[in-house]
Design a protein around this motif. Structure first.
Motif, short mmCIF file in Angstrom:
data_model
loop_
_atom_site.label_atom_id
_atom_site.label_comp_id
_atom_site.label_asym_id
_atom_site.label_seq_id
_atom_site.Cartn_x
_atom_site.Cartn_y
_atom_site.Cartn_z
N SER A 87 15.57 5.60 46.95
CA SER A 87 16.32 6.29 47.37
C SER A 87 17.10 6.43 46.00
N THR A 88 16.61 5.20 44.81
CA THR A 88 17.67 4.76 44.01
C THR A 88 17.40 5.25 42.28
N GLY A 89 17.94 5.16 41.50
CA GLY A 89 17.17 5.70 40.30
C GLY A 89 17.19 7.12 40.72
N SER A 90 16.20 7.72 39.24
CA SER A 90 16.13 9.38 39.11
C SER A 90 14.92 9.32 40.33
N ILE A 91 15.13 10.41 40.78
CA ILE A 91 14.09 11.66 41.77
C ILE A 91 13.36 11.55 41.37
N PHE A 92 13.05 12.16 39.50
CA PHE A 92 12.67 13.11 38.89
C PHE A 92 11.34 12.17 37.93
N ASP A 93 10.39 12.01 37.92
CA ASP A 93 9.66 11.56 37.51
C ASP A 93 9.60 11.59 35.85
N GLU A 97 8.03 16.19 37.43
CA GLU A 97 7.90 16.84 38.60
C GLU A 97 8.78 15.79 39.21
N PHE A 98 9.00 15.99 40.00
CA PHE A 98 10.13 15.75 41.02
C PHE A 98 9.62 14.32 42.02
N LYS A 99 9.30 12.74 42.29
CA LYS A 99 8.58 12.41 43.82
C LYS A 99 9.07 12.31 44.73
N PHE A 100 10.61 13.20 44.65
CA PHE A 100 11.17 12.98 45.86
C PHE A 100 12.11 14.33 45.94
N LYS A 101 11.73 15.37 47.09
CA LYS A 101 13.24 15.90 46.83
C LYS A 101 15.12 15.27 47.09
N GLU A 102 15.82 15.79 47.49
CA GLU A 102 17.27 15.52 47.71
C GLU A 102 17.02 15.83 48.91
N PRO A 151 21.01 -3.97 40.48
CA PRO A 151 21.69 -3.01 40.51
C PRO A 151 21.96 -1.91 41.77
N GLN A 152 21.16 -0.88 42.23
CA GLN A 152 21.14 -0.31 43.70
C GLN A 152 20.29 -0.02 44.35
N ILE A 153 21.28 -0.21 45.87
CA ILE A 153 21.16 -0.46 46.87
C ILE A 153 20.67 0.62 47.59
N GLY A 154 19.20 1.77 48.30
CA GLY A 154 19.41 2.55 49.04
C GLY A 154 19.73 1.83 50.47
N ARG A 164 20.63 11.02 50.29
CA ARG A 164 20.94 9.84 49.34
C ARG A 164 21.71 8.68 49.99
N PHE A 165 21.66 8.19 49.97
CA PHE A 165 23.39 7.20 50.00
C PHE A 165 23.50 6.05 49.61
N ARG A 166 23.79 5.30 48.84
CA ARG A 166 23.33 4.40 47.64
C ARG A 166 24.59 3.48 48.05
N ILE A 167 24.73 2.24 47.62
CA ILE A 167 25.07 1.14 46.89
C ILE A 167 24.96 1.30 45.47
N MET A 168 26.03 1.31 44.69
CA MET A 168 25.68 1.56 43.41
C MET A 168 26.55 0.60 42.16
N THR A 169 25.69 -0.50 41.70
CA THR A 169 26.76 -1.71 41.32
C THR A 169 26.24 -1.50 39.13
N MET A 170 27.11 -1.36 38.86
CA MET A 170 27.43 -1.53 37.45
C MET A 170 27.68 -2.77 36.34
#
Length: 183
Positions: A53-59, A64-69, A33-36, A96-102
């Protein structure tokens, strides 16, 4: 009062070239579904480089945040020879630059993002809609070769109300970044 949530921008991107690059990458990764396309300097494995870089960066479990934008500063070497890299180089302040499919029918949970997001549509249909419940707006972004900026800092969801796949190339606009204190 109407809030401008989506704005068409003047970038001269080639839809056919972008679609060709995206479809090749999706085929390589069995249509996940997502490719960073960008990752942090800490990513070392091929898997980390496309999933970090896919999905939410918030745990949500640990609150807490796993990463910063701003951590996603490296474009994946595996895709530097593609048209997507040309797009990336022409854009200022991209995280973040991603391909997002749904696949449809499906929708995301309502949420807010930390920045505005650029959307370049590769595949869509009229039943693919952004919904902004707090400001009572609904928008469809067409597959017309234009780049759109979406203010996803407003609470929103995305709905694919069809049985067809939707594909967007999505880039975070770091110049619009805000920080949230999440408790």
């Amino acid at each position: 009062m109407s809030i401008e949530i989506i704005k068409q921008l003047n970038y001269d991107f080639d839809l056919d070239k972008a679609k060709l690059a995206v479809m090749k990458i999706l085929e390589e990764h069995n249509f996940i579904p997502q490719i960073g396309l960008t990752h942090s300097p800490k990513a070392t494995t091929a898997e980390e480089k496309i999933l970090e870089s896919t999905g939410s960066i918030f745990d949500f479990d640990n609150k807490e945040f796993k990463f910063k934008e701003t951590d996603f500063t490296v474009f994946n070497d595996a895709y530097k020879g593609t048209y997507l890299y040309e797009m990336y180089k022409s854009m200022p302040n991209i995280g973040r630059f991603r391909i997002m499919t749904m696949d449809g029918p499906k929708c995301y949970t309502s949420h807010r993002d930390l920045s505005k997001r650029y959307h370049f549509v590769i595949e869509t249909n009229p039943d693919c809609l952004f919904l902004f419940p707090g400001i009572k707006q609904m928008h469809h972004i067409p597959m017309d070769g234009n780049l759109y900026i979406v203010d996803t800092r407003y609470k929103h969801t995305f709905v694919n109300g069809s049985r067809k796949r939707r594909i967007h190339v999505v880039m975070d606009d770091l110049s619009s970044l805000v920080q949230y204190a999440v408790k």
